[in-house]
Design a protein around this motif. Structure first.
Motif, short mmCIF file in Angstrom:
data_model
loop_
_atom_site.label_atom_id
_atom_site.label_comp_id
_atom_site.label_asym_id
_atom_site.label_seq_id
_atom_site.Cartn_x
_atom_site.Cartn_y
_atom_site.Cartn_z
N GLY A 68 -0.82 -23.35 -1.64
CA GLY A 68 -1.96 -23.58 -0.76
C GLY A 68 -1.87 -22.87 0.58
N GLN A 69 -0.80 -22.16 0.82
CA GLN A 69 -0.60 -21.45 2.08
C GLN A 69 -0.83 -19.96 1.88
N LYS A 70 -1.51 -19.32 2.81
CA LYS A 70 -1.70 -17.87 2.77
C LYS A 70 -0.47 -17.22 3.38
N ILE A 71 0.24 -16.44 2.55
CA ILE A 71 1.49 -15.80 2.96
C ILE A 71 1.25 -14.30 3.07
N PRO A 72 1.56 -13.68 4.22
CA PRO A 72 1.40 -12.23 4.33
C PRO A 72 2.40 -11.49 3.43
N CYS A 73 2.00 -10.35 2.91
CA CYS A 73 2.86 -9.53 2.05
C CYS A 73 3.09 -8.18 2.70
N MET A 74 4.26 -7.62 2.42
CA MET A 74 4.58 -6.28 2.90
C MET A 74 4.58 -5.33 1.71
N GLN A 75 3.99 -4.17 1.90
CA GLN A 75 4.00 -3.13 0.88
C GLN A 75 5.44 -2.84 0.46
N SER A 76 5.65 -2.57 -0.82
CA SER A 76 6.98 -2.25 -1.32
C SER A 76 7.54 -1.03 -0.60
N SER A 77 8.81 -1.12 -0.26
CA SER A 77 9.49 0.02 0.37
C SER A 77 9.55 1.21 -0.59
N PHE A 78 9.40 0.95 -1.89
CA PHE A 78 9.41 2.03 -2.87
C PHE A 78 8.21 2.97 -2.68
N ILE A 79 7.09 2.44 -2.23
CA ILE A 79 5.91 3.28 -2.00
C ILE A 79 6.21 4.29 -0.90
N ASP A 80 6.97 3.86 0.11
CA ASP A 80 7.34 4.76 1.20
C ASP A 80 8.22 5.92 0.72
N GLU A 81 8.86 5.77 -0.43
CA GLU A 81 9.73 6.81 -0.97
C GLU A 81 8.96 7.87 -1.75
N ILE A 82 7.67 7.64 -1.99
CA ILE A 82 6.83 8.59 -2.72
C ILE A 82 6.24 9.57 -1.71
N ASP A 83 6.23 10.84 -2.06
CA ASP A 83 5.66 11.88 -1.20
C ASP A 83 4.22 11.50 -0.86
N PRO A 84 3.89 11.33 0.42
CA PRO A 84 2.53 10.94 0.81
C PRO A 84 1.45 11.90 0.31
N ALA A 85 1.80 13.16 0.08
CA ALA A 85 0.83 14.13 -0.43
C ALA A 85 0.38 13.79 -1.84
N LEU A 86 1.16 12.97 -2.53
CA LEU A 86 0.82 12.59 -3.90
C LEU A 86 -0.02 11.32 -3.96
N LEU A 87 -0.24 10.69 -2.82
CA LEU A 87 -0.94 9.41 -2.79
C LEU A 87 -2.32 9.52 -2.14
N ASP A 88 -3.28 8.83 -2.71
CA ASP A 88 -4.58 8.63 -2.07
C ASP A 88 -4.64 7.15 -1.73
N LYS A 89 -4.43 6.83 -0.46
CA LYS A 89 -4.42 5.43 -0.06
C LYS A 89 -5.86 4.95 0.17
N VAL A 90 -6.18 3.82 -0.46
CA VAL A 90 -7.52 3.25 -0.37
C VAL A 90 -7.38 1.77 -0.05
N SER A 91 -8.11 1.32 0.93
CA SER A 91 -8.13 -0.09 1.27
C SER A 91 -9.16 -0.79 0.39
N TYR A 92 -8.79 -1.93 -0.17
CA TYR A 92 -9.72 -2.69 -1.01
C TYR A 92 -10.98 -3.02 -0.23
N ARG A 93 -10.79 -3.44 0.99
CA ARG A 93 -11.94 -3.83 1.81
C ARG A 93 -12.91 -2.65 1.98
N GLN A 94 -12.37 -1.46 2.27
CA GLN A 94 -13.22 -0.27 2.41
C GLN A 94 -13.90 0.06 1.09
N LEU A 95 -13.16 -0.03 0.01
CA LEU A 95 -13.70 0.28 -1.30
C LEU A 95 -14.81 -0.70 -1.68
N ALA A 96 -14.60 -1.97 -1.40
CA ALA A 96 -15.59 -3.00 -1.74
C ALA A 96 -16.86 -2.86 -0.92
#
Length: 189
Positions: free
Chosen positions: A138-166
């Motif tokens: 019943g509690q809203k707990i903040p989450c942190m993005q996996s540190s593994f994502i930071d290990e991926i070359d940013p040029a290979l990622l298209d980051k999209v926010s759900y809120r923006q997409l919606a």
């Protein structure tokens, strides 16, 4: 213990007929045999080791999963050796992937390898997702993005926010394509 807690009486009440009752009793016997076998072989210690083994055994029951139509939900372990046109890896958050236990035990490398397995299953499209928050007890707990994502070359990622997409308005063409696809799906059944 099962007799003491009257487990089989409760099991019987939940069954439609004798065949279903016998099938469920056999499932319980099979579980007990598996526990004894695990204890005898002691591949991994304790209940946690048993549960890990059982989870991995279930992953192997793929039945040509690559050829199935529709969405297939499988674990990273079960995906080894398979490929799919579209792959969605969800829960890329610290504590989920990498799992909290692997962080504590220093086995992050194994988790990293599992993520690699998942990533390399994608033939055309790969989507990696993480939550900004989760509800726990019943509690809203903040989450942190996996540190593994930071290990991926940013040029290979298209980051999209759900809120923006919606909040984006779908194009007329996308709407027509969507409804045409829905119509086709409904006509196929």
């Amino acid at each position: 213990m099962l007799a003491e807690i009257k487990f089989y009486d409760a099991l019987k009440r939940g069954c439609k007929d004798k065949d279903e009752e016998e099938m469920r009793r056999e499932n319980v016997r099979e579980l007990i045999r598996a526990l004894y076998d695990h204890r005898r072989t002691r591949r991994k210690k304790g209940l946690l080791g048993f549960l890990d083994d059982v989870a991995l055994m279930g992953d192997k029951e793929s039945d040509d999963i690559e050829k199935k139509k529709g969405v297939c939900l499988i674990t990273l372990h079960a995906s080894k050796g398979l490929e799919f046109p579209n792959v969605y890896l969800v829960g890329l958050e610290e504590g989920v992937l990498p799992h909290k236990r692997s962080i504590q035990e220093g086995t992050r490398d194994e988790e990293r390898r599992l993520l690699y397995v998942g990533i390399t299953r994608a033939q055309k499209n790969l989507t990696l997702t993480h939550c900004q928050s989760r509800s726990r007890r019943g509690q809203k707990i903040p989450c942190m993005q996996s540190s593994f994502i930071d290990e991926i070359d940013p040029a290979l990622l298209d980051k999209v926010s759900y809120r923006q997409l919606a909040e984006q308005v779908a194009s007329e063409e996308a709407g027509k394509d969507y409804f045409a696809m829905m119509k086709e799906m409904l006509a196929g059944d």
